[in-house]
Design a protein around this motif. Structure first.
Motif, PDB file in Angstrom:
ATOM      1  N   THR A 211      38.589  34.946  21.422  1.00 16.46           N
ATOM      2  CA  THR A 211      38.598  34.276  22.718  1.00 16.46           C
ATOM      3  C   THR A 211      37.176  34.205  23.294  1.00 16.46           C
ATOM      4  O   THR A 211      36.538  35.228  23.491  1.00 16.46           O
ATOM      5  CB  THR A 211      39.494  35.031  23.719  1.00 16.46           C
ATOM      6  N   LYS A 212      36.720  32.989  23.557  1.00 21.33           N
ATOM      7  CA  LYS A 212      35.361  32.840  24.086  1.00 21.33           C
ATOM      8  C   LYS A 212      35.358  32.360  25.532  1.00 21.33           C
ATOM      9  O   LYS A 212      34.409  32.620  26.264  1.00 21.33           O
ATOM     10  CB  LYS A 212      34.573  31.848  23.213  1.00 21.33           C
ATOM     11  N   ALA A 213      36.440  31.660  25.918  1.00 26.97           N
ATOM     12  CA  ALA A 213      36.448  31.130  27.285  1.00 26.97           C
ATOM     13  C   ALA A 213      37.869  30.817  27.737  1.00 26.97           C
ATOM     14  O   ALA A 213      38.772  30.582  26.923  1.00 26.97           O
ATOM     15  CB  ALA A 213      35.590  29.867  27.364  1.00 26.97           C
ATOM     16  N   PHE A 214      38.021  30.826  29.049  1.00 26.00           N
ATOM     17  CA  PHE A 214      39.264  30.382  29.690  1.00 26.00           C
ATOM     18  C   PHE A 214      38.866  29.264  30.636  1.00 26.00           C
ATOM     19  O   PHE A 214      37.942  29.430  31.439  1.00 26.00           O
ATOM     20  CB  PHE A 214      39.880  31.553  30.477  1.00 26.00           C
ATOM     21  N   ILE A 215      39.540  28.123  30.546  1.00 29.67           N
ATOM     22  CA  ILE A 215      39.233  27.027  31.468  1.00 29.67           C
ATOM     23  C   ILE A 215      40.282  26.999  32.570  1.00 29.67           C
ATOM     24  O   ILE A 215      41.482  26.869  32.301  1.00 29.67           O
ATOM     25  CB  ILE A 215      39.197  25.653  30.763  1.00 29.67           C
ATOM     26  N   LEU A 216      39.830  27.150  33.804  1.00 30.97           N
ATOM     27  CA  LEU A 216      40.740  27.175  34.960  1.00 30.97           C
ATOM     28  C   LEU A 216      40.437  25.986  35.867  1.00 30.97           C
ATOM     29  O   LEU A 216      39.327  25.858  36.381  1.00 30.97           O
ATOM     30  CB  LEU A 216      40.528  28.477  35.753  1.00 30.97           C
ATOM     31  N   LEU A 217      41.420  25.127  36.072  1.00 32.71           N
ATOM     32  CA  LEU A 217      41.275  23.982  36.971  1.00 32.71           C
ATOM     33  C   LEU A 217      42.113  24.247  38.216  1.00 32.71           C
ATOM     34  O   LEU A 217      43.330  24.387  38.138  1.00 32.71           O
ATOM     35  CB  LEU A 217      41.760  22.710  36.262  1.00 32.71           C
ATOM     36  N   SER A 218      41.439  24.327  39.364  1.00 35.22           N
ATOM     37  CA  SER A 218      42.156  24.604  40.618  1.00 35.22           C
ATOM     38  C   SER A 218      41.380  23.995  41.777  1.00 35.22           C
ATOM     39  O   SER A 218      40.195  24.309  41.925  1.00 35.22           O
ATOM     40  CB  SER A 218      42.281  26.122  40.818  1.00 35.22           C
ATOM     41  N   PRO A 219      42.024  23.112  42.564  1.00 32.60           N
ATOM     42  CA  PRO A 219      43.350  22.524  42.388  1.00 32.60           C
ATOM     43  C   PRO A 219      43.473  21.800  41.051  1.00 32.60           C
ATOM     44  O   PRO A 219      42.486  21.331  40.517  1.00 32.60           O
ATOM     45  CB  PRO A 219      43.458  21.534  43.556  1.00 32.60           C
ATOM     46  N   ASP A 220      44.702  21.714  40.585  1.00 34.05           N
ATOM     47  CA  ASP A 220      44.965  21.272  39.220  1.00 34.05           C
ATOM     48  C   ASP A 220      45.377  19.808  39.121  1.00 34.05           C
ATOM     49  O   ASP A 220      46.041  19.271  39.993  1.00 34.05           O
ATOM     50  CB  ASP A 220      46.096  22.144  38.637  1.00 34.05           C
ATOM     51  N   ASN A 221      44.990  19.194  38.030  1.00 32.58           N
ATOM     52  CA  ASN A 221      45.526  17.933  37.537  1.00 32.58           C
ATOM     53  C   ASN A 221      46.219  18.283  36.229  1.00 32.58           C
ATOM     54  O   ASN A 221      45.571  18.855  35.363  1.00 32.58           O
ATOM     55  CB  ASN A 221      44.369  16.955  37.306  1.00 32.58           C
ATOM     56  N   PRO A 222      47.494  18.056  36.020  1.00 34.17           N
ATOM     57  CA  PRO A 222      48.357  17.135  36.773  1.00 34.17           C
ATOM     58  C   PRO A 222      49.283  17.786  37.806  1.00 34.17           C
ATOM     59  O   PRO A 222      50.075  17.059  38.396  1.00 34.17           O
ATOM     60  CB  PRO A 222      49.223  16.548  35.654  1.00 34.17           C
ATOM     61  N   THR A 223      49.216  19.087  38.034  1.00 30.80           N
ATOM     62  CA  THR A 223      50.308  19.710  38.802  1.00 30.80           C
ATOM     63  C   THR A 223      50.042  19.863  40.294  1.00 30.80           C
ATOM     64  O   THR A 223      50.962  20.159  41.062  1.00 30.80           O
ATOM     65  CB  THR A 223      50.636  21.122  38.251  1.00 30.80           C
ATOM     66  N   GLY A 224      48.777  19.745  40.731  1.00 34.56           N
ATOM     67  CA  GLY A 224      48.469  19.973  42.128  1.00 34.56           C
ATOM     68  C   GLY A 224      48.450  21.437  42.536  1.00 34.56           C
ATOM     69  O   GLY A 224      48.258  21.772  43.701  1.00 34.56           O
ATOM     70  N   ARG A 225      48.620  22.312  41.548  1.00 33.60           N
ATOM     71  CA  ARG A 225      48.646  23.753  41.815  1.00 33.60           C
ATOM     72  C   ARG A 225      47.274  24.273  42.243  1.00 33.60           C
ATOM     73  O   ARG A 225      46.235  23.905  41.682  1.00 33.60           O
ATOM     74  CB  ARG A 225      49.048  24.501  40.539  1.00 33.60           C
ATOM     75  N   VAL A 226      47.272  25.152  43.256  1.00 31.23           N
ATOM     76  CA  VAL A 226      46.090  25.952  43.587  1.00 31.23           C
ATOM     77  C   VAL A 226      46.428  27.370  43.142  1.00 31.23           C
ATOM     78  O   VAL A 226      47.464  27.916  43.545  1.00 31.23           O
ATOM     79  CB  VAL A 226      45.801  25.906  45.101  1.00 31.23           C
TER      80      VAL A 226
ATOM     81  N   PRO B 131      42.575  26.980  50.728  1.00 30.81           N
ATOM     82  CA  PRO B 131      41.613  26.495  49.735  1.00 30.81           C
ATOM     83  C   PRO B 131      41.759  27.273  48.433  1.00 30.81           C
ATOM     84  O   PRO B 131      42.340  28.363  48.417  1.00 30.81           O
ATOM     85  CB  PRO B 131      40.255  26.784  50.383  1.00 30.81           C
ATOM     86  N   THR B 132      41.254  26.701  47.341  1.00 28.45           N
ATOM     87  CA  THR B 132      41.300  27.421  46.070  1.00 28.45           C
ATOM     88  C   THR B 132      40.464  28.694  46.165  1.00 28.45           C
ATOM     89  O   THR B 132      39.413  28.688  46.797  1.00 28.45           O
ATOM     90  CB  THR B 132      40.783  26.559  44.906  1.00 28.45           C
ATOM     91  N   PRO B 133      40.911  29.787  45.557  1.00 33.49           N
ATOM     92  CA  PRO B 133      40.014  30.943  45.424  1.00 33.49           C
ATOM     93  C   PRO B 133      38.761  30.500  44.667  1.00 33.49           C
ATOM     94  O   PRO B 133      38.859  29.630  43.784  1.00 33.49           O
ATOM     95  CB  PRO B 133      40.824  31.940  44.591  1.00 33.49           C
ATOM     96  N   TRP B 134      37.622  31.083  45.029  1.00 35.84           N
ATOM     97  CA  TRP B 134      36.353  30.727  44.369  1.00 35.84           C
ATOM     98  C   TRP B 134      36.033  31.819  43.366  1.00 35.84           C
ATOM     99  O   TRP B 134      35.724  32.949  43.747  1.00 35.84           O
ATOM    100  CB  TRP B 134      35.252  30.591  45.421  1.00 35.84           C
ATOM    101  N   VAL B 135      36.121  31.479  42.100  1.00 36.33           N
ATOM    102  CA  VAL B 135      36.059  32.503  41.051  1.00 36.33           C
ATOM    103  C   VAL B 135      34.822  33.395  41.195  1.00 36.33           C
ATOM    104  O   VAL B 135      34.907  34.622  41.104  1.00 36.33           O
ATOM    105  CB  VAL B 135      36.124  31.864  39.651  1.00 36.33           C
ATOM    106  N   ASP B 136      33.662  32.768  41.430  1.00 34.16           N
ATOM    107  CA  ASP B 136      32.407  33.527  41.518  1.00 34.16           C
ATOM    108  C   ASP B 136      32.400  34.603  42.593  1.00 34.16           C
ATOM    109  O   ASP B 136      31.576  35.514  42.543  1.00 34.16           O
ATOM    110  CB  ASP B 136      31.244  32.579  41.823  1.00 34.16           C
ATOM    111  N   SER B 137      33.274  34.484  43.581  1.00 36.68           N
ATOM    112  CA  SER B 137      33.223  35.456  44.666  1.00 36.68           C
ATOM    113  C   SER B 137      34.000  36.732  44.327  1.00 36.68           C
ATOM    114  O   SER B 137      34.031  37.673  45.111  1.00 36.68           O
ATOM    115  CB  SER B 137      33.733  34.828  45.965  1.00 36.68           C
ATOM    116  N   PHE B 138      34.605  36.772  43.129  1.00 38.98           N
ATOM    117  CA  PHE B 138      35.320  37.984  42.699  1.00 38.98           C
ATOM    118  C   PHE B 138      34.366  38.914  41.965  1.00 38.98           C
ATOM    119  O   PHE B 138      33.531  38.458  41.175  1.00 38.98           O
ATOM    120  CB  PHE B 138      36.510  37.617  41.795  1.00 38.98           C
ATOM    121  N   LYS B 139      34.517  40.179  42.227  1.00 40.40           N
ATOM    122  CA  LYS B 139      33.621  41.178  41.627  1.00 40.40           C
ATOM    123  C   LYS B 139      33.669  41.084  40.102  1.00 40.40           C
ATOM    124  O   LYS B 139      34.730  41.047  39.507  1.00 40.40           O
ATOM    125  CB  LYS B 139      34.049  42.578  42.085  1.00 40.40           C
ATOM    126  N   GLY B 140      32.497  41.016  39.491  1.00 39.52           N
ATOM    127  CA  GLY B 140      32.417  40.962  38.032  1.00 39.52           C
ATOM    128  C   GLY B 140      32.437  39.554  37.463  1.00 39.52           C
ATOM    129  O   GLY B 140      32.192  39.359  36.275  1.00 39.52           O
TER     130      GLY B 140
END
Lengths: 411, 411
Positions: free
Chosen positions: B178-193, B227-236
């Motif tokens: 596993t090298k990466a996880f791609i997270l889309l938020s808000p999402d296409n096609p589901t509109g999920r946050v 609003p979507t959580p902002w990944v960078d603002s999480f510790k680590g």
């Protein structure tokens, strides 16, 4: 497991190939120019960007279009680009080069010549494939080949031969791994336009050894004498040639990042697939502007009345100045593009410097920017590239006089 | 030695990876829409392009700038983009998400979110690496991963769970590759946050298993509640997150192909190197327009007074219509982006059709465009994607009534 020099503590690994490629020549040129901007009275023979404003009618048209159709001006386009523009491109290529391309299937609009090269190489290269380029040559070929897992082989050209490549030298580097030959004509950095005879020989080799010709024609309209031979018009070439075109030089609009590629339909299809995931689509406002540029005779007038006369005068003047003020330098009158590639070996020997040190010192001491020849390849050592598009005649003379004063103190 | 289906007689071989990727979903959607344009009274729930005009002040500013500085408007820019724009972006990210980025070293302007994804993946992926994406997800992740020699692993999400991913499902597909996880938020096609809790869990997994998070935030400002959580603002997270941003949705200017990426400086450095050979530089006129968009409060007003109220009203209205006219459909109220992802399994069963046949027939019979859910992944089968940005309320109702009439005849 970590690459210490590039990865911070805690960071997952980065890919290895992009780390192995070099960005340095372009960065070093940018650094030179940045430095230059901070100094007063800099004379630049450095950057090769068009120095003329774009055609006023094209700007006026785009301004009106934006005002009247703001939403349409900035809407998504299709990946291959607007069909109206591709149709005009097909007519234009027919008119200038006598070759027919199907606008629907054999032309794709790209985000500048750079993307054209990248997509073309992506469409044809397998890891391990070899690509032949001339030496010296444009900075932008070696690294994308390496990124894609290919290997570069070089064919030397020299000022003594007017920087013309020789078929016998190409033969020496062809191998079973040869997948493509990249030909830039008119050339950067040498201004060379290749001969019909060379292209004939190259196409024969491509057929015999089954490789692609990537014909980089981004300077095709910037020529001062005979036009470049058009590779596709040679028998046997069409099905193995991918031709890269750019509006940046012809229309003086590099900031729109707009060009186009012609190729066999199978190649266009693969390039389109890759482009969907690389950039999705070309710039819409730029395409609107280029429709105007092509459809209304503006292009002919702009090239014949503005671009070519301006650049030709400066070219002839720079040639005279080099001969007069730098008599030990050897160069070749460029038949196209924007540059003199000047062998200054005699001066460097007397100074005990290499071309990179020379360029740095010249900027520091005399506020003149030139580009070290080694940035363009091994054969470029002891040369400098000087563009004649950035400065008007009196400043060209002043700059070369400063160079003369600098080197004279060592002779 | 030749690939018969793609290579004509006499043509040298093409690369194998680009031939193996698929362009078909995007093409099939384009074909649907082309077909649609030829019919009269088409109602489109298809394409997800912003349907609003760009902010008038931005258009006016660009028009004036082009008139007064034509040459500067279309000049080459640097590969990372204009520093003025990067500084405004840093301020903007600080203001909205509370995170500091160094405009010089941690931000790079790209030619749209698409190039952002491509460069980010190019900077981190080695052949054989695995990338985790959700299923269903955006069309543009699988193929670039494959182009770069990587492999996609998927984590299913379902309407029952509001299309929210679960950490335990992510754990199941993590491997040493596993090298990466791609997270889309808000999402296409589901509109999920995604939830804060999910991001917290994901970041912990990324730290533990040493992989990258590619956070695709192109819809970040298109949200209707939290609003979507902002990944960078999480510790680590900071040292292992690459965030993709786009101006296309926020400023309704997709045709300029303009976005930006934030990442650790080492990643920006590698992305810049690759970008030099992929596209050289971002669009100059678009950058000028976006400087205006960010510097003058236009963005806030445009989003709060135009974009969000318009889209929210349509979203709420479409939700009501789906519930009223398609009672057997299951969907989730989108918290962001432009789309409803609708499970229509009950109707499809009654009709004996799959989602792709349904979309084709619906267009043919009722002149309504929807996108088959299978184009977004295995889990998307028996779903359709319906955008609410293309049509005003009365047309949304009319379109869903037509759908209702179509399916009712089978129930």
């Amino acid at each position: 497991m970590r690459h210490g020099h590039i990865t911070s503590v805690g960071m997952p690994r980065l890919a290895s190939k992009p780390q192995a490629i070099t960005a340095s020549p372009i960065r070093r040129i940018a650094a030179l120019l940045d430095e230059a901007r901070r100094k007063s009275d800099i004379i630049s023979f450095g950057g090769g960007a068009p120095s003329l404003p774009p055609p006023q009618e094209v700007v006026d048209f785009l301004v009106d279009f934006l005002k009247n159709n703001p939403q349409k001006s900035v809407a998504y386009g299709s990946t291959r680009g607007m069909i109206e523009l591709r149709e005009l491109i097909a007519q234009d290529l027919k008119k200038y080069w006598g070759v027919d391309y199907d606008p629907k299937d054999e032309i794709i609009i790209v985000n500048g010549g750079t993307e054209g090269i990248y997509l073309a190489l992506s469409a044809i290269l397998e890891p391990g494939d070899e690509v032949i380029v001339l030496d010296p040559t444009y900075l932008g070929y070696h690294e994308p080949v390496k990124l894609l897992g290919g290997r570069v082989r070089t064919v030397p050209v020299t000022v003594e031969n007017g920087y013309q490549p020789r078929i016998e030298d190409v033969k020496k580097v062809i191998s079973p791994l040869t997948k493509a030959f990249i030909l830039l004509s008119p050339d950067n950095p040498t201004g060379r336009v290749v001969t019909e005879e060379f292209v004939r020989g190259l196409v024969d080799l491509a057929v015999e050894h089954d490789f692609w010709i990537v014909f980089d024609a981004v300077y095709k309209h910037i020529s001062y004498g005979r036009p470049t031979p058009w590779v596709d018009s040679f028998k046997g070439a069409r099905e193995r040639t991918i031709t890269i075109n750019s509006f940046s030089k012809e229309a003086s609009i590099p900031g729109f990042r707009l060009g186009y590629v012609t190729a066999p339909r199978e190649v266009v299809e693969v390039m389109e697939k890759i482009k969907q995931y690389v950039s999705l689509a070309p710039d819409t406002p730029g395409q609107i502007a280029m429709i105007k540029f092509l459809e209304s005779g503006i292009k002919d007038r702009y090239l014949q009345e503005v671009v070519i006369p301006t650049y030709r005068k400066r070219r002839d003047f720079m040639y005279k100045c080099i001969q007069e003020y730098l008599p030990e330098a050897k160069t070749s009158l460029p038949e196209g593009a924007f540059y003199f590639f000047v062998n200054i070996e005699e001066y460097l020997k007397a100074m005990g410097r290499d071309d990179e040190e020379f360029a740095n010192r010249l900027l520091y001491r005399k506020s003149v920017v030139v580009i070290p020849g080694r940035y363009f390849g091994e054969m470029g050592k002891n040369h400098i590239r000087m563009t004649f598009v950035s400065e008007p005649e009196e400043r060209i003379e002043e700059g070369i006089k400063r160079m003369s004063a600098y080197v004279s103190s060592y002779m």
